[in-house]
Design a protein around this motif. Structure first.
Motif, PDB file in Angstrom:
ATOM      1  N   ASP A 102       0.595  -0.946  -0.182  1.00 51.47           N
ATOM      2  CA  ASP A 102       0.099  -0.094   0.250  1.00 51.47           C
ATOM      3  C   ASP A 102       0.487   0.860  -0.386  1.00 51.47           C
ATOM      4  O   ASP A 102       1.119   2.170  -0.765  1.00 51.47           O
ATOM      5  CB  ASP A 102      -0.954   0.106   1.301  1.00 51.47           C
ATOM      6  CG  ASP A 102      -1.996  -0.581   1.091  1.00 51.47           C
ATOM      7  OD1 ASP A 102      -1.740  -1.627  -0.179  1.00 51.47           O
ATOM      8  OD2 ASP A 102      -3.030  -1.401   2.533  1.00 51.47           O
ATOM      9  N   SER A 103       1.985   1.441   0.787  1.00 47.93           N
ATOM     10  CA  SER A 103       2.608   2.549   0.770  1.00 47.93           C
ATOM     11  C   SER A 103       3.258   2.467  -0.261  1.00 47.93           C
ATOM     12  O   SER A 103       3.778   3.658  -0.938  1.00 47.93           O
ATOM     13  CB  SER A 103       3.691   1.775   2.221  1.00 47.93           C
ATOM     14  OG  SER A 103       4.734   3.118   1.910  1.00 47.93           O
ATOM     15  N   GLN A 105       2.876   1.752  -3.423  1.00 46.54           N
ATOM     16  CA  GLN A 105       1.540   1.547  -4.396  1.00 46.54           C
ATOM     17  C   GLN A 105       1.468   3.659  -3.904  1.00 46.54           C
ATOM     18  O   GLN A 105       1.546   4.272  -5.668  1.00 46.54           O
ATOM     19  CB  GLN A 105       0.574   1.223  -4.376  1.00 46.54           C
ATOM     20  CG  GLN A 105      -0.276  -0.207  -4.706  1.00 46.54           C
ATOM     21  CD  GLN A 105      -1.420  -0.313  -4.734  1.00 46.54           C
ATOM     22  OE1 GLN A 105      -1.885  -1.399  -3.423  1.00 46.54           O
ATOM     23  NE2 GLN A 105      -1.903  -1.125  -5.887  1.00 46.54           N
ATOM     24  N   SER A 106       1.102   3.810  -2.675  1.00 42.82           N
ATOM     25  CA  SER A 106       0.738   5.396  -2.534  1.00 42.82           C
ATOM     26  C   SER A 106       1.873   6.128  -3.183  1.00 42.82           C
ATOM     27  O   SER A 106       2.108   7.371  -4.313  1.00 42.82           O
ATOM     28  CB  SER A 106       0.667   5.507  -1.723  1.00 42.82           C
ATOM     29  OG  SER A 106       0.433   6.461  -1.019  1.00 42.82           O
ATOM     30  N   THR A 107       3.730   5.330  -3.620  1.00 44.36           N
ATOM     31  CA  THR A 107       4.735   6.292  -3.577  1.00 44.36           C
ATOM     32  C   THR A 107       4.436   6.570  -4.985  1.00 44.36           C
ATOM     33  O   THR A 107       5.219   8.015  -5.716  1.00 44.36           O
ATOM     34  CB  THR A 107       5.941   5.782  -3.349  1.00 44.36           C
ATOM     35  OG1 THR A 107       5.761   5.779  -1.770  1.00 44.36           O
ATOM     36  CG2 THR A 107       6.916   6.332  -3.650  1.00 44.36           C
ATOM     37  N   SER A 109       1.976   6.191  -7.714  1.00 49.13           N
ATOM     38  CA  SER A 109       0.765   6.820  -7.836  1.00 49.13           C
ATOM     39  C   SER A 109       0.904   8.131  -7.632  1.00 49.13           C
ATOM     40  O   SER A 109       0.323   9.024  -8.076  1.00 49.13           O
ATOM     41  CB  SER A 109      -0.283   6.070  -6.577  1.00 49.13           C
ATOM     42  OG  SER A 109      -0.502   4.720  -7.309  1.00 49.13           O
ATOM     43  N   ARG A 110       1.571   8.694  -6.896  1.00 52.62           N
ATOM     44  CA  ARG A 110       1.786  10.336  -6.349  1.00 52.62           C
ATOM     45  C   ARG A 110       2.263  11.179  -7.628  1.00 52.62           C
ATOM     46  O   ARG A 110       4.087  10.186  -7.571  1.00 52.62           O
ATOM     47  CB  ARG A 110       2.227  10.441  -4.872  1.00 52.62           C
ATOM     48  CG  ARG A 110       2.468  12.022  -4.394  1.00 52.62           C
ATOM     49  CD  ARG A 110       2.963  11.836  -2.783  1.00 52.62           C
ATOM     50  NE  ARG A 110       4.207  10.815  -2.783  1.00 52.62           N
ATOM     51  CZ  ARG A 110       3.945  10.035  -1.844  1.00 52.62           C
ATOM     52  NH1 ARG A 110       3.764   9.737  -0.731  1.00 52.62           N
ATOM     53  NH2 ARG A 110       4.861   8.851  -1.170  1.00 52.62           N
ATOM     54  N   PRO A 111       2.135  12.420  -7.378  1.00 53.31           N
ATOM     55  CA  PRO A 111       2.203  13.001  -8.662  1.00 53.31           C
ATOM     56  C   PRO A 111       4.103  13.066  -8.346  1.00 53.31           C
ATOM     57  O   PRO A 111       4.346  13.797  -6.582  1.00 53.31           O
ATOM     58  CB  PRO A 111       1.756  14.158  -9.519  1.00 53.31           C
ATOM     59  CG  PRO A 111       0.075  13.971  -8.390  1.00 53.31           C
ATOM     60  CD  PRO A 111       0.800  12.781  -7.495  1.00 53.31           C
ATOM     61  N   HIS A 112       5.106  12.678  -8.611  1.00 54.32           N
ATOM     62  CA  HIS A 112       6.885  13.499  -8.823  1.00 54.32           C
ATOM     63  C   HIS A 112       6.557  14.759  -8.505  1.00 54.32           C
ATOM     64  O   HIS A 112       6.365  15.211  -9.078  1.00 54.32           O
ATOM     65  CB  HIS A 112       7.831  12.642  -8.899  1.00 54.32           C
ATOM     66  CG  HIS A 112       7.813  11.647  -8.970  1.00 54.32           C
ATOM     67  ND1 HIS A 112       8.122  10.739  -7.983  1.00 54.32           N
ATOM     68  CD2 HIS A 112       7.056  10.744  -9.515  1.00 54.32           C
ATOM     69  CE1 HIS A 112       7.971   9.630  -7.975  1.00 54.32           C
ATOM     70  NE2 HIS A 112       7.412   9.119  -9.046  1.00 54.32           N
ATOM     71  N   GLU A 113       6.814  16.033  -7.319  1.00 54.05           N
ATOM     72  CA  GLU A 113       7.308  17.522  -6.946  1.00 54.05           C
ATOM     73  C   GLU A 113       8.700  17.416  -8.068  1.00 54.05           C
ATOM     74  O   GLU A 113       9.791  16.469  -8.194  1.00 54.05           O
ATOM     75  CB  GLU A 113       7.496  17.525  -5.868  1.00 54.05           C
ATOM     76  CG  GLU A 113       6.069  17.715  -4.505  1.00 54.05           C
ATOM     77  CD  GLU A 113       6.256  18.298  -3.692  1.00 54.05           C
ATOM     78  OE1 GLU A 113       7.016  18.334  -3.844  1.00 54.05           O
ATOM     79  OE2 GLU A 113       5.379  17.207  -3.367  1.00 54.05           O
TER      80      GLU A 113
END
Length: 114
Positions: A102-103, A105-107, A109-113
């Motif tokens: 889950d962690s 996937q979150s990483t 899926s999150r847009p990269h800054e």
């Protein structure tokens, strides 16, 4: 479910190899089963067909680690099969792997800054 495209597996092979232990544990979460049935369930869910040379060593490693327990069952008019069941340690390992997944996937899926 991902589709076959251009002769490539539904999911990249590297993903399948990396996630196989977690998927095998998850496949035993609701009850015991034999290796062939576990492989067929994974195939139905998007894995490429698993070869015995991939499946059975993975099951052996999980058994050696104490996450699953295997027992030979006599076959009725057919050869016996080794049936695997999840252990308490395996349930805990699956819970941990799911939290990590889950962690991850979150990483991803999150847009990269920038």
């Amino acid at each position: 479910m991902p589709a076959e495209t251009g002769g490539f597996p539904r999911y990249p092979g590297t993903w399948q190899r990396a996630l196989l232990p977690m998927c095998l544990l998850a496949g035993l979460e609701n009850g015991s089963n034999h290796g062939y049935a576990l492989a067929k369930k994974l195939e139905e869910r998007g894995f490429s067909p698993l070869k015995g040379a991939t499946l059975y060593p993975a099951l052996g490693k999980l058994e050696e680690a104490g996450y699953i327990r295997g027992a030979w069952k006599e076959g009725r008019g057919a050869p016996g099969r080794k049936v695997y069941a999840l252990t308490a340690s395996g349930r805990e390992r699956l819970r941990t792997l799911r939290m990590l997944w889950d962690s991850f996937q979150s990483t991803v899926s999150r847009p990269h800054e920038q």
